[in-house]
Design an enzyme around this catalytic site. Structure first.
Site, mmCIF file in Angstrom:
data_model
loop_
_atom_site.group_PDB
_atom_site.id
_atom_site.type_symbol
_atom_site.label_atom_id
_atom_site.label_comp_id
_atom_site.label_asym_id
_atom_site.label_seq_id
_atom_site.Cartn_x
_atom_site.Cartn_y
_atom_site.Cartn_z
ATOM 1 N N LYS A 40 -1.777 -9.143 -1.872
ATOM 2 C CA LYS A 40 -3.718 -9.833 -1.052
ATOM 3 C C LYS A 40 -4.263 -10.390 -2.532
ATOM 4 O O LYS A 40 -4.169 -8.996 -3.600
ATOM 5 C CB LYS A 40 -4.793 -8.802 -0.728
ATOM 6 C CG LYS A 40 -3.566 -8.130 0.691
ATOM 7 C CD LYS A 40 -5.044 -6.711 1.384
ATOM 8 C CE LYS A 40 -4.433 -6.527 2.122
ATOM 9 N NZ LYS A 40 -4.613 -7.521 3.533
ATOM 10 N N GLU A 48 2.072 -5.740 7.681
ATOM 11 C CA GLU A 48 2.678 -4.868 8.068
ATOM 12 C C GLU A 48 2.362 -3.788 8.780
ATOM 13 O O GLU A 48 3.190 -3.005 9.575
ATOM 14 C CB GLU A 48 2.549 -3.590 6.852
ATOM 15 C CG GLU A 48 1.365 -2.938 6.454
ATOM 16 C CD GLU A 48 -0.129 -4.159 6.164
ATOM 17 O OE1 GLU A 48 -0.932 -3.411 6.697
ATOM 18 O OE2 GLU A 48 0.014 -4.615 5.533
ATOM 19 N N ARG A 70 1.570 -3.477 12.681
ATOM 20 C CA ARG A 70 2.549 -3.927 13.299
ATOM 21 C C ARG A 70 4.123 -3.415 13.711
ATOM 22 O O ARG A 70 4.026 -3.308 14.610
ATOM 23 C CB ARG A 70 2.383 -5.454 13.786
ATOM 24 C CG ARG A 70 2.899 -6.059 13.061
ATOM 25 C CD ARG A 70 2.669 -7.631 13.447
ATOM 26 N NE ARG A 70 0.829 -8.211 12.728
ATOM 27 C CZ ARG A 70 0.563 -9.144 12.771
ATOM 28 N NH1 ARG A 70 1.069 -10.589 13.717
ATOM 29 N NH2 ARG A 70 -0.810 -9.322 12.756
#
Length: 484
Positions: free
Chosen positions: A262, A334, A336
């Site tokens: 990120k 990640e 899900r």
């Protein structure tokens, strides 16, 4: 913080701020009138402060005897609802905090016919607004004691609201803890403590157990961290339950994004990516207190998503226990992947209702803003039930479609499905559609709640301060309690 409910005559003390609720253009009645008369405070006094009793109005007045009174507006009596009660008492508590008051007292607001729901809402607003996370501060400003004066017959309703608020605040405490304090094993220990406190059954699956259960998503996402993954199963089962409910919460204790790391501005606050798991633990705390006639299973897949030589990669393909293959297009999607394992496991429990909750997508925040959760289900009747409950609880939800036309977006090229959509549009919906692939046909009702917006707020909002809110603990606890 000490909480005292007293059925005795109100006592005004110099070390306390005393909270009084006022309707718009209303009069002071009974005990309050007597107290204020001794302090030389009248409606004219309040008018001099510009206080009219409108919802949101707050006035701080020092009485003739040096006591501090905080008046909070309830609005028009005919317009009163549960959320207005929470906001009114919350505004007063926030005012007390701004005055650096350590102890507060309040007389139960005048609800006319002693509406039990309003009394419960009073307790919720009081405790939710009094909450602060100051564990790591050397100078603490938290409220130390709250005394509530109310009639003896209202205590049961007050305690119901207290249970809901304390469960939400319990959740907030865990969410607010940083990643260097709470790891997957920490969540497992908290679950074990709940099991010990309330007589739940608790199973914690470690790596070997995860391999035996073929929980490929949890193993894959968790292998990039030195903190090993866990899967937690808590069970509450009364003697003759009327329904079986499975709760699933995403427990990413810190989300760096993995190899698809990120940007800095989006990595900060990623301790809150465990909010779904923490909410499930909070709901179970409420269940332990309320003891509903419903069988409840709490499932928490928990990992830390980190970049490492062992971390999973874009283009990796996972094959789940139900046979579905998934191609990884982003290691930052990640949540899900670990929820999929839990949904398969939960489906095998043959529940009447399965609800998953997760800080799943930024797309849901784009769609609904910071203060509303996205609700997905194919069950129209159940959707309306949840939406009505969320309106009453103040934990706002809005239903979004499980739009089958968007299924093409997650169709894989070398796998059955991929873990993100082919475009950036409808991301909250495609995430829900992804999860749907792992819900068994034997599940009567499945609900997905994307809490990415309201799980954690960065400024004061209603009766919440900065940090975790504990949503949707109160809504789902009420749902379970009301099942027949």
């Amino acid at each position: 913080m000490e909480l005292v409910y007293s059925a005795g005559k109100p006592v005004v003390k110099k070390e306390e701020a005393f909270i009084v609720g006022c309707y718009e253009n209303g009069k002071f009645d009974g005990v309050i009138s007597e107290l204020l008369e001794k302090e030389g405070i009248t409606r004219d006094t309040l008018k001099a402060f510009g206080f009219k009793g409108k919802l949101g109005d707050v006035a701080t007045v020092s009485g003739a005897k040096g006591h501090l009174f905080i008046f909070t507006g309830l609005g028009k009596k005919s317009d009163l609802n549960r959320e207005a009660v929470r906001k009114a008492i919350g505004s007063a508590v926030k005012e007390a905090r701004s005055k650096k008051v350590k102890k507060i007292a309040a007389v139960m607001f005048d609800f006319g016919k002693k509406n039990g729901d309003f009394v419960s809402a009073f307790a919720e607003g009081l405790l939710l607004s009094a909450y602060s996370f100051e564990k790591y501060k050397s100078e603490k400003k938290e409220i130390e004691k709250i005394t509530v004066y109310g009639e003896r017959e209202l205590k049961e309703d007050f305690d119901y609201g207290r249970i809901l608020a304390e469960a939400a605040n319990f959740t907030r405490d865990i969410v607010n803890e940083p990643g260097n304090v709470v790891a997957p094993e920490t969540l497992a220990e908290i679950a074990k403590d709940l099991a010990s406190d309330y007589g739940f059954k608790c199973k914690v699956f470690k790596e070997k157990d995860l391999e035996k259960k073929n929980m490929i998503g949890i193993l894959t996402v968790g292998k990039g961290s030195k903190n090993p993954p866990r899967f937690i199963h808590l069970t509450y089962k009364p003697e003759n339950p009327v329904k079986k409910v499975v709760l699933v919460g995403k427990g990413v204790t810190f989300d760096s994004g993995g190899l698809n790391i990120k940007p800095e501005q989006f990595m900060k606050k990623m301790k809150m990516d465990k909010a779904g798991a923490c909410a499930v633990l909070g709901i179970m705390k409420a269940i332990g207190e309320l003891k509903p006639n419903v069988e409840v299973h709490a499932l928490i897949p928990t990992v830390e998503n980190m970049p490492d030589g062992k971390a999973y990669r874009p283009d990796d393909i996972l094959v789940y226990k139900n046979g579905k293959s998934v191609e990884i297009h982003s290691t930052d999607a990640e949540g899900r992947l670990i929820l999929a394992d839990a949904l398969i496991y939960g489906s095998d429990l043959n529940p009447d209702i399965m609800v998953d909750m997760a800080t799943l997508t930024g797309a849901c925040v784009v769609a609904l803003g910071h203060y509303t959760s996205g609700l997905f289900t194919a069950d129209d009747r159940f959707a309306q039930t949840l939406l009505s409950l969320s309106q009453e609880s103040g934990e706002k939800m809005w239903r979004l479609p499980l739009d089958e036309d968007l299924e093409e977006e997650i169709k894989g090229t070398q796998s059955d499905i991929q873990n993100v959509g082919k475009s950036r549009y409808g991301g909250a919906i495609t995430a829900a559609l992804f999860l749907k692939n792992f819900v068994g046909e034997n599940v009567k009702t499945w609900v997905h709640i994307d809490i990415a917006g309201p799980a954690f707020v960065e400024k004061d909002w209603k009766y919440y301060g900065y940090g975790a809110t504990g949503q949707p603990v109160r809504t789902l606890a009420e749902l379970i309690k009301g099942l027949k």
